[in-house]
Design a protein around this motif. Structure first.
Motif, PDB file in Angstrom:
ATOM      1  N   GLN A   1      -5.055  -8.258  -6.972  1.00  0.00           N
ATOM      2  CA  GLN A   1      -5.847  -9.509  -6.617  1.00  0.00           C
ATOM      3  C   GLN A   1      -7.270  -9.457  -6.321  1.00  0.00           C
ATOM      4  OE1 GLN A   1      -3.357 -11.585  -3.664  1.00  0.00           O
ATOM      5  NE2 GLN A   1      -1.602 -10.074  -3.649  1.00  0.00           N
TER       6      GLN A   1
ATOM      7  N   ASN B   1      -3.046  -7.392   6.523  1.00  0.00           N
ATOM      8  CA  ASN B   1      -2.034  -7.629   5.671  1.00  0.00           C
ATOM      9  C   ASN B   1      -2.664  -7.744   4.202  1.00  0.00           C
ATOM     10  OD1 ASN B   1      -2.263 -10.120   5.210  1.00  0.00           O
ATOM     11  ND2 ASN B   1      -0.534 -10.607   6.479  1.00  0.00           N
ATOM     12  N   VAL B   2      -2.075  -7.811   2.859  1.00  0.00           N
ATOM     13  CA  VAL B   2      -2.769  -7.952   1.929  1.00  0.00           C
ATOM     14  C   VAL B   2      -3.357  -9.220   1.656  1.00  0.00           C
ATOM     15  CG1 VAL B   2      -2.135  -8.163  -0.794  1.00  0.00           C
ATOM     16  CG2 VAL B   2      -0.837  -6.278   0.460  1.00  0.00           C
ATOM     17  N   GLU B   3      -2.658 -10.252   2.257  1.00  0.00           N
ATOM     18  CA  GLU B   3      -3.373 -11.660   2.304  1.00  0.00           C
ATOM     19  C   GLU B   3      -4.591 -11.753   2.900  1.00  0.00           C
ATOM     20  OE1 GLU B   3      -0.083 -11.080   3.087  1.00  0.00           O
ATOM     21  OE2 GLU B   3       0.723 -11.650   0.997  1.00  0.00           O
TER      22      GLU B   3
ATOM     23  N   ILE C   1       2.800   1.021  -1.296  1.00  0.00           N
ATOM     24  CA  ILE C   1       3.364   0.653  -2.313  1.00  0.00           C
ATOM     25  C   ILE C   1       2.635  -0.784  -2.767  1.00  0.00           C
ATOM     26  CG2 ILE C   1       5.638  -0.733  -1.838  1.00  0.00           C
ATOM     27  CD1 ILE C   1       5.428   1.344  -4.877  1.00  0.00           C
ATOM     28  N   GLU C   2       2.288  -1.522  -1.682  1.00  0.00           N
ATOM     29  CA  GLU C   2       1.647  -2.812  -1.925  1.00  0.00           C
ATOM     30  C   GLU C   2       0.038  -2.675  -2.345  1.00  0.00           C
ATOM     31  OE1 GLU C   2       2.318  -6.104  -1.831  1.00  0.00           O
ATOM     32  OE2 GLU C   2       4.331  -5.347  -2.012  1.00  0.00           O
TER      33      GLU C   2
ATOM     34  N   ASN D   1      -0.514  -4.291  -5.949  1.00  0.00           N
ATOM     35  CA  ASN D   1      -0.615  -5.660  -5.640  1.00  0.00           C
ATOM     36  C   ASN D   1      -1.857  -6.048  -5.029  1.00  0.00           C
ATOM     37  OD1 ASN D   1       0.293  -8.292  -5.411  1.00  0.00           O
ATOM     38  ND2 ASN D   1       1.079  -8.155  -3.379  1.00  0.00           N
ATOM     39  N   LEU D   2      -2.337  -5.415  -3.984  1.00  0.00           N
ATOM     40  CA  LEU D   2      -3.588  -5.733  -3.442  1.00  0.00           C
ATOM     41  C   LEU D   2      -4.965  -5.546  -4.350  1.00  0.00           C
ATOM     42  CD1 LEU D   2      -5.570  -6.198  -1.035  1.00  0.00           C
ATOM     43  CD2 LEU D   2      -5.574  -3.670  -0.691  1.00  0.00           C
TER      44      LEU D   2
ATOM     45  N   HIS E   1      -3.788  -0.750   8.374  1.00  0.00           N
ATOM     46  CA  HIS E   1      -3.189  -1.687   6.935  1.00  0.00           C
ATOM     47  C   HIS E   1      -1.634  -2.014   7.725  1.00  0.00           C
ATOM     48  CE1 HIS E   1      -6.215   0.750   4.868  1.00  0.00           C
ATOM     49  NE2 HIS E   1      -6.376  -0.388   4.500  1.00  0.00           N
TER      50      HIS E   1
ATOM     51  N   TYR F   1       0.407  -3.301   5.708  1.00  0.00           N
ATOM     52  CA  TYR F   1       1.314  -3.190   4.482  1.00  0.00           C
ATOM     53  C   TYR F   1       1.653  -1.835   4.145  1.00  0.00           C
ATOM     54  CZ  TYR F   1      -3.419  -2.664   2.669  1.00  0.00           C
ATOM     55  OH  TYR F   1      -4.565  -2.310   2.033  1.00  0.00           O
TER      56      TYR F   1
END
Length: 123
Positions: free
Chosen positions: A71, A26-28, A63-64, A67-68, A58, A60
Protein backbone atom coordinates in the motif's frame (compact mmCIF):
# COMPACT_ATOMS: atom_id res chain seq x y z
CA UNK A 1 -10.26 5.51 16.75
CA UNK A 2 -6.59 6.06 16.00
CA UNK A 3 -4.11 6.14 18.87
CA UNK A 4 -1.40 7.67 16.69
CA UNK A 5 0.07 11.06 17.56
CA UNK A 6 2.28 12.88 15.09
CA UNK A 7 4.62 15.83 15.14
CA UNK A 8 5.28 17.03 11.58
CA UNK A 9 7.65 19.83 10.59
CA UNK A 10 9.79 21.10 7.73
CA UNK A 11 13.48 21.91 8.20
CA UNK A 12 14.33 24.48 5.52
CA UNK A 13 18.03 24.46 6.42
CA UNK A 14 18.30 20.79 5.40
CA UNK A 15 15.30 20.72 3.03
CA UNK A 16 13.64 17.76 4.73
CA UNK A 17 10.39 16.84 6.41
CA UNK A 18 10.75 15.57 9.97
CA UNK A 19 8.09 13.40 11.59
CA UNK A 20 7.89 11.94 15.07
CA UNK A 21 5.28 9.23 15.62
CA UNK A 22 3.96 8.26 19.06
CA UNK A 23 1.40 5.75 20.22
CA UNK A 24 0.04 2.75 18.37
CA UNK A 25 -0.76 2.34 14.70
CA UNK A 26 -2.48 -0.23 12.53
CA UNK A 27 -1.85 -0.64 8.79
CA UNK A 28 -4.51 1.94 7.87
CA UNK A 29 -2.96 4.49 10.24
CA UNK A 30 0.49 4.00 8.72
CA UNK A 31 -0.81 4.33 5.15
CA UNK A 32 -2.77 7.45 6.08
CA UNK A 33 0.16 9.13 7.81
CA UNK A 34 2.54 8.43 4.92
CA UNK A 35 0.01 10.05 2.56
CA UNK A 36 -0.04 13.15 4.77
CA UNK A 37 3.74 13.20 5.14
CA UNK A 38 4.34 12.98 1.39
CA UNK A 39 1.72 15.64 0.66
CA UNK A 40 3.46 17.95 3.14
CA UNK A 41 6.85 17.13 1.56
CA UNK A 42 5.55 17.90 -1.93
CA UNK A 43 4.15 21.21 -0.64
CA UNK A 44 7.65 22.04 0.65
CA UNK A 45 9.35 20.76 -2.54
CA UNK A 46 11.47 18.07 -0.90
CA UNK A 47 11.82 14.34 -1.35
CA UNK A 48 13.64 13.73 1.96
CA UNK A 49 11.68 12.29 4.88
CA UNK A 50 13.07 11.77 8.38
CA UNK A 51 10.60 9.58 10.28
CA UNK A 52 11.18 8.86 13.97
CA UNK A 53 9.31 5.69 14.95
CA UNK A 54 11.14 4.94 18.20
CA UNK A 55 8.01 5.52 20.27
CA UNK A 56 5.60 3.89 17.82
CA UNK A 57 4.07 0.52 18.61
CA UNK A 58 2.68 -1.55 15.76
CA UNK A 59 -0.88 -2.72 16.26
CA UNK A 60 -0.77 -5.31 13.50
CA UNK A 61 0.87 -8.72 13.16
CA UNK A 62 4.13 -9.19 11.28
CA UNK A 63 2.26 -11.03 8.52
CA UNK A 64 0.54 -7.71 7.64
CA UNK A 65 3.88 -6.05 6.79
CA UNK A 66 3.64 -7.15 3.14
CA UNK A 67 0.13 -5.70 2.90
CA UNK A 68 1.45 -2.45 4.39
CA UNK A 69 4.38 -2.19 1.99
CA UNK A 70 2.20 -2.95 -1.02
CA UNK A 71 0.00 0.00 0.00
CA UNK A 72 2.80 2.49 0.72
CA UNK A 73 5.20 1.70 -2.14
CA UNK A 74 3.41 3.99 -4.61
CA UNK A 75 2.98 6.69 -1.96
CA UNK A 76 6.72 6.73 -1.25
CA UNK A 77 7.86 6.53 -4.87
CA UNK A 78 10.45 9.25 -5.49
CA UNK A 79 11.10 9.84 -1.78
CA UNK A 80 14.11 9.02 0.38
CA UNK A 81 12.95 7.77 3.78
CA UNK A 82 15.27 7.66 6.78
CA UNK A 83 13.56 5.93 9.70
CA UNK A 84 14.91 6.33 13.22
CA UNK A 85 14.12 3.10 15.01
CA UNK A 86 16.55 3.08 17.94
CA UNK A 87 17.85 -0.27 19.05
CA UNK A 88 14.65 -2.30 19.54
CA UNK A 89 13.53 -2.60 16.00
CA UNK A 90 12.63 -6.14 14.89
CA UNK A 91 9.26 -5.07 13.49
CA UNK A 92 10.82 -1.95 11.96
CA UNK A 93 13.59 -4.05 10.40
CA UNK A 94 10.99 -6.36 8.91
CA UNK A 95 9.17 -3.39 7.37
CA UNK A 96 12.44 -2.13 5.87
CA UNK A 97 13.35 -5.54 4.49
CA UNK A 98 10.00 -5.86 2.71
CA UNK A 99 10.05 -2.22 1.57
CA UNK A 100 13.39 -2.74 -0.15
CA UNK A 101 11.96 -5.76 -1.97
CA UNK A 102 9.38 -3.38 -3.42
CA UNK A 103 12.05 -0.79 -4.34
CA UNK A 104 11.16 1.72 -1.62
CA UNK A 105 14.24 3.93 -1.07
CA UNK A 106 14.55 3.69 2.71
CA UNK A 107 16.98 2.93 5.52
CA UNK A 108 16.74 2.45 9.28
CA UNK A 109 18.99 4.30 11.73
CA UNK A 110 19.56 4.40 15.46
CA UNK A 111 19.95 8.21 15.62
CA UNK A 112 18.90 11.31 13.71
CA UNK A 113 22.47 12.46 12.99
CA UNK A 114 23.21 9.33 10.91
CA UNK A 115 19.78 9.51 9.27
CA UNK A 116 20.24 13.16 8.23
CA UNK A 117 23.72 12.41 6.90
CA UNK A 118 22.31 9.60 4.74
CA UNK A 119 19.46 11.79 3.47
CA UNK A 120 21.89 14.51 2.49
CA UNK A 121 24.54 12.30 0.87
CA UNK A 122 22.81 9.24 -0.59
CA UNK A 123 22.24 9.40 -4.33
Amino acid sequence: MSKLITNLSYDASENLVMVKLFGTANVEDVVSIYKKITEYAKFNATNKLLVDVIELEHEYPAIEVINLVVQIKSILQGFKVARIIGFKGFHHDLVLQKAKRFNVYAENFDCSKKAKHWLNTAA
